[in-house]
Design an enzyme around this catalytic site. Structure first.
Site, short mmCIF file in Angstrom:
data_model
loop_
_atom_site.label_atom_id
_atom_site.label_comp_id
_atom_site.label_asym_id
_atom_site.label_seq_id
_atom_site.Cartn_x
_atom_site.Cartn_y
_atom_site.Cartn_z
N ASP A 43 0.81 -1.21 0.00
CA ASP A 43 0.00 0.00 0.00
C ASP A 43 0.85 1.27 0.00
O ASP A 43 0.49 2.26 -0.64
CB ASP A 43 -0.92 0.00 1.22
N TYR A 156 -5.25 5.04 8.72
CA TYR A 156 -5.00 5.59 10.06
C TYR A 156 -6.29 6.06 10.71
O TYR A 156 -6.50 5.91 11.92
CB TYR A 156 -3.98 6.72 9.93
N LEU A 158 -9.28 4.82 10.56
CA LEU A 158 -10.00 3.70 11.17
C LEU A 158 -9.31 3.26 12.46
O LEU A 158 -9.97 2.93 13.45
CB LEU A 158 -10.09 2.53 10.19
N SER A 159 -7.97 3.26 12.47
CA SER A 159 -7.24 2.89 13.67
C SER A 159 -7.52 3.85 14.82
O SER A 159 -7.44 3.46 16.00
CB SER A 159 -5.73 2.87 13.38
#
Length: 254
Positions: A43, A156, A158-159
């Protein structure tokens, strides 16, 4: 008309070997003469490729030779022209970051995933948040905050417990990182036409860095973020597992 491919790869042995193998099978045009850039890696390499191909007119088709590969298609050396012809194209409009540092210098960068502000030291950051020049939060004490695109909402964002946004949503996610005051603030969903301004309060005592994807600016005092009006990147995903499908599936994994 037969499409011309340009194969590029990350520095890992698997990616380099795959690029050589595919080039031998399908030919390898120069980047400027290719219709499709085939990116082999993970990614991070795909993000860099999309930045490099911004406004080039070329589409990027990625195959996973990395680890997670959320942005990538599965690797296969068979029927590549047919797979690409059947692929779904998505157009990504990046964020434009304008950051002012402690010396008064201005730095500009693009972000496909997110622009984030992160504390630089043991001291929590103190930020003031404005939307289209209207103050919305006088003081946010936190480890950081980010503005994420739909494309970056599963990264990031979502984290940090931010929302997952469909790729075609006309929205941006404003997501705090470990907010202390107000403790229960979970962020906001914003129209993608707004400008987000984040002022750093007490910048000498509580220094903050700004990051637009892989570009970092140290010790910022103000950061403005808005969706670009004239920059785009184009990405292809297999029709059997489109990017919209991947983002939808992510919402049922937790």
């Amino acid at each position: 008309m037969t499409r011309k491919f340009s194969f590029i790869a990350s520095n890992t042995p698997d990616a380099q070997a795959a690029a050589q193998h595919l080039a031998a099978l399908y030919g390898n045009a120069r980047s400027g003469e290719a219709d499709v850039v085939v990116a082999l890696g993970g990614d991070g390499f795909m993000l860099q490729t999309l930045h490099d191909e911004m406004n080039s007119g070329r589409v990027v088709y990625g195959m996973n030779r990395g680890s997670i590969g959320f942005l990538m298609n599965d690797y296969s050396d068979t029927d590549l022209p047919d797979r690409i012809d059947a692929a779904v194209e998505n157009t990504i409009r990046p964020l434009e970051m304008t950051a002012t540092d402690a010396n008064g210098a201005t730095h500009m960068a693009l972000a496909i995933n997110e622009v984030s502000l992160l504390r630089q030291s043991y001291q929590a950051a103190k930020l003031r948040l404005s939307i289209d020049d209207q103050e919305r939060m006088e003081e946010l004490i936190c480890d950081g905050i980010m503005v994420a695109t739909p494309a970056g909402s599963t990264a990031y964002n979502l984290s940090a417990h931010g929302p997952i946004l469909p790729l075609d949503a006309q929205l941006l996610a404003l997501t705090p990182v470990s907010p202390f005051r107000p403790r229960r603030w979970r962020g906001a969903l914003l129209p993608n036409k707004v400008t987000v301004t984040m002022d750093v309060l007490e910048p000498e005592k509580r220094p903050v860095n700004a990051v637009a994807d892989h570009n970092e600016v140290k010790s910022v005092t103000r950061v403005e973020v808005a969706e670009s009006k004239d920059m785009t990147a184009r990405i292809l995903t297999d029709s059997s597992h489109s990017w919209n499908d991947r983002i939808l599936a992510e919402q049922f994994l937790y």
